[in-house]
Design a protein around this motif. Structure first.
Motif, short mmCIF file in Angstrom:
data_model
loop_
_atom_site.label_atom_id
_atom_site.label_comp_id
_atom_site.label_asym_id
_atom_site.label_seq_id
_atom_site.Cartn_x
_atom_site.Cartn_y
_atom_site.Cartn_z
N VAL A 129 49.34 27.72 36.35
CA VAL A 129 48.09 27.51 37.06
C VAL A 129 47.05 28.11 36.17
CG1 VAL A 129 46.56 27.88 38.75
CG2 VAL A 129 49.04 27.35 39.39
N SER A 130 46.10 27.81 35.76
CA SER A 130 44.92 28.36 34.68
C SER A 130 43.74 28.79 35.47
CB SER A 130 44.49 27.29 33.72
OG SER A 130 45.44 26.92 32.87
N MET A 131 43.23 29.93 35.43
CA MET A 131 41.94 30.18 36.09
C MET A 131 41.22 31.36 35.14
SD MET A 131 43.66 32.69 38.83
CE MET A 131 42.33 32.70 39.87
N SER A 132 39.82 31.49 35.43
CA SER A 132 39.00 32.51 34.81
C SER A 132 39.32 33.86 35.11
CB SER A 132 37.54 31.95 35.04
OG SER A 132 37.11 32.30 36.18
N TRP A 133 38.84 34.69 34.37
CA TRP A 133 38.83 36.24 34.55
C TRP A 133 37.97 36.60 35.76
CZ3 TRP A 133 41.62 40.26 33.73
CH2 TRP A 133 42.57 40.45 32.59
N ALA A 134 36.79 35.62 35.96
CA ALA A 134 35.91 35.71 37.35
C ALA A 134 36.57 35.42 38.44
CB ALA A 134 34.54 34.98 37.07
N ALA A 135 37.26 34.50 38.54
CA ALA A 135 38.18 34.18 39.70
C ALA A 135 39.11 34.86 40.13
CB ALA A 135 38.70 32.51 39.26
N LEU A 136 39.82 35.36 39.13
CA LEU A 136 40.66 36.52 39.38
C LEU A 136 40.48 37.48 40.04
CD1 LEU A 136 43.95 37.12 38.93
CD2 LEU A 136 43.23 38.38 37.01
N PHE A 137 39.26 38.28 39.42
CA PHE A 137 38.33 39.38 39.88
C PHE A 137 37.98 39.14 41.36
CE2 PHE A 137 37.80 41.16 35.36
CZ PHE A 137 39.02 41.94 35.66
N ASP A 138 37.42 37.88 41.56
CA ASP A 138 37.01 37.73 43.05
C ASP A 138 38.29 38.06 44.02
OD1 ASP A 138 34.67 37.11 42.38
OD2 ASP A 138 34.85 34.67 42.51
N ILE A 139 39.48 37.42 43.61
CA ILE A 139 40.84 37.79 44.47
C ILE A 139 40.95 39.39 44.40
CG2 ILE A 139 43.34 37.51 44.39
CD1 ILE A 139 42.64 34.70 43.12
N ILE A 140 40.97 39.98 43.29
CA ILE A 140 40.88 41.44 43.20
C ILE A 140 40.15 42.15 44.20
CG2 ILE A 140 40.70 43.23 41.66
CD1 ILE A 140 42.07 41.81 39.50
N TYR A 141 38.87 41.77 44.24
CA TYR A 141 37.79 42.31 45.17
C TYR A 141 38.21 41.92 46.57
CZ TYR A 141 33.65 44.10 46.55
OH TYR A 141 32.58 45.03 46.98
N GLY A 142 38.75 40.73 46.79
CA GLY A 142 39.25 40.53 48.28
C GLY A 142 40.21 41.50 48.68
N ILE A 143 40.91 41.83 47.72
CA ILE A 143 42.19 42.71 48.09
C ILE A 143 41.40 44.25 48.36
CG2 ILE A 143 44.31 43.62 47.29
CD1 ILE A 143 44.70 41.23 45.78
N PHE A 144 40.96 44.83 47.18
CA PHE A 144 40.54 46.32 47.30
C PHE A 144 39.22 46.46 47.63
CE2 PHE A 144 44.07 45.41 43.96
CZ PHE A 144 44.76 46.23 44.53
N GLY A 145 38.33 45.22 47.79
CA GLY A 145 36.85 45.52 47.96
C GLY A 145 36.38 46.30 49.39
N ALA A 146 37.16 46.45 50.22
CA ALA A 146 36.89 47.38 51.43
C ALA A 146 37.34 48.66 51.48
CB ALA A 146 37.45 46.48 52.73
N CYS A 147 37.88 48.99 50.14
CA CYS A 147 38.69 50.33 50.16
C CYS A 147 37.29 51.31 49.96
CB CYS A 147 39.80 50.38 49.21
SG CYS A 147 41.08 49.54 49.77
N GLU A 148 37.64 52.78 50.09
CA GLU A 148 36.74 53.93 49.81
C GLU A 148 36.52 53.46 48.44
OE1 GLU A 148 34.47 56.70 49.59
OE2 GLU A 148 35.50 56.16 51.46
#
Length: 397
Positions: free
Chosen positions: A222-241
């Motif tokens: 599967v190929s994806m852009s860095w922006a798409a990956l960071f959206d996923i990363i933010y979905g995981i960690f975005g609600a943290c302190e």
């Protein structure tokens, strides 16, 4: 395919000498040597030997596996699959790397670049040799929240587990408006790297190349852009302190794991033990009631008095993990009265962050066809939204 039936002795001699000369040069001539060996093989002229392997052994001291590797590299990596010239995309690869790649399926060769190490190629092949059942059993054993995450999310959580400063800095870039995706990418992967967890083998390339990952359950990467990956990363960690994203996320994760481990190791109670515990608990509650409710918090008293009821006995304070809102529809009691507006709005903001993270997760689950997880996540969002709506209705009277 060239026709070799009309070759001359001079041509045949030239092929032999070409092989000898290239063997003395750099290993990048594997494609050239493989082509000449194919020519001699197809000519049928082995100078008294039974086949091309016997010929190569007598002339150059090459073993059968080496000859096979030369020929296979030419077939797979030469221009048109039958020439003296190495394909452009493999020009900077070493012969040892080309040899290691031979057993990779064509769909996975695209994962390999000149910066990929032989160790990573071997790890990818070992990853392919595992079965989805094995990794599925490992994920099941992990239990808890792990079951609701996508395979890629689990891989990313494992990737950042030992990269505290990297994660905290990356989230600061993602908090900018607009998000500084390129700067975050250069921070996370200044040079090409890879990571494997569960059924995912993740490759992080430069900004222009982006991301590729191989799922054990799918034949194609599967190929994806860095922006798409960071959206996923933010979905995981975005609600943290925001001050310490890593500490907030992984500290809570470790606390949850320790609690689950303690619960799992706790010996089961016999019927008599259970009864004794119930009696003891009842006596303790009775004693607390007789003591006039000592130890009750002002918050409990306010809530109970506002509802017009008697004060309840003090309940044990929840751990941080238990306090993480697992919201139900009745979380905001219509019969109660909310007295702390700041606390309410902070709770709503926290819920909004969690909902945004869930929406990111749903996008990944939809792309990967994880339908049960998608349905569960959608139901969780609906429940949280109803809770917020009920809370606001109570507040507004």
């Amino acid at each position: 395919m060239e026709e070799y039936r009309q070759i001359t002795l001079d041509e045949w001699t030239q092929w032999k000498e070409d092989i000898r000369r290239k063997l003395a040069e750099t290993a990048e001539n594997f494609v050239y040597i493989g082509y000449r060996l194919r020519q001699i093989r197809d000519s049928g002229m082995y100078d008294g030997a039974e086949d091309i392997f016997g010929f190569a052994q007598k002339e150059y001291g090459l073993g059968k596996s080496t000859v096979s590797r030369f020929i296979a590299i030419n077939e797979k990596y030469s221009e048109g699959g039958n020439s003296l010239v190495l394909k452009e995309e493999f020009r900077n690869f070493s012969s040892s790397k080309l040899s290691e790649m031979l057993t990779l399926p064509d769909s996975e060769v695209e994962l390999i670049t000149e910066k990929t190490t032989i160790r990573e190629i071997r790890e990818l092949k070992a990853f392919n040799s595992q079965t989805a059942q094995e990794t599925g059993e490992q994920a099941e054993a992990a239990g808890g929240e792990e079951r609701s995450r996508t395979p890629l999310e689990k891989c990313l959580i494992d990737f950042f587990k030992n990269r505290k400063d990297m994660l905290n800095s990356a989230l600061r870039y993602l908090e900018e408006e607009p998000p500084a995706y390129k700067e975050a990418a250069e921070l996370v992967a200044p040079s090409q790297t890879s990571h494997q967890k569960g059924i995912v083998f993740l490759f992080l390339y430069d900004w222009n190349t982006g991301i590729k990952y191989k799922l054990m359950t799918e034949p194609e990467p599967v190929s994806m852009s860095w922006a798409a990956l960071f959206d996923i990363i933010y979905g995981i960690f975005g609600a943290c302190e925001k001050g310490d994203v890593w500490g907030d996320f992984y500290g809570e994760q470790e606390e949850r794991q320790e609690t689950e481990k303690a619960e799992a190791e706790k010996p089961g109670l016999t019927g008599s033990d259970s009864g004794a515990e119930s009696v003891a608990t009842s006596q303790q509650n009775e004693e607390k009631g007789q003591a006039g409710g000592q130890g009750r918090t002002p918050e409990n008293r306010n809530r109970q008095e506002a509802a017009g009821g008697e004060a309840e006995p003090e309940k044990p304070e929840k751990t941080r993990t238990e306090a993480e809102p697992e919201v139900s529809e009745g979380a905001a009691d219509p019969g109660g009265k909310i007295t702390d507006s700041d606390g309410m709005w902070q709770h709503i903001e926290n819920q909004k962050q969690i909902i945004m993270g869930s929406l990111h997760k749903m996008r990944m689950q939809c792309g990967e066809g994880i339908w049960d997880g998608l349905l569960a996540e959608a139901n969780t969002i609906v429940t949280r939204v109803k809770s917020i709506k009920n809370m606001l209705e109570v507040w507004n009277g």
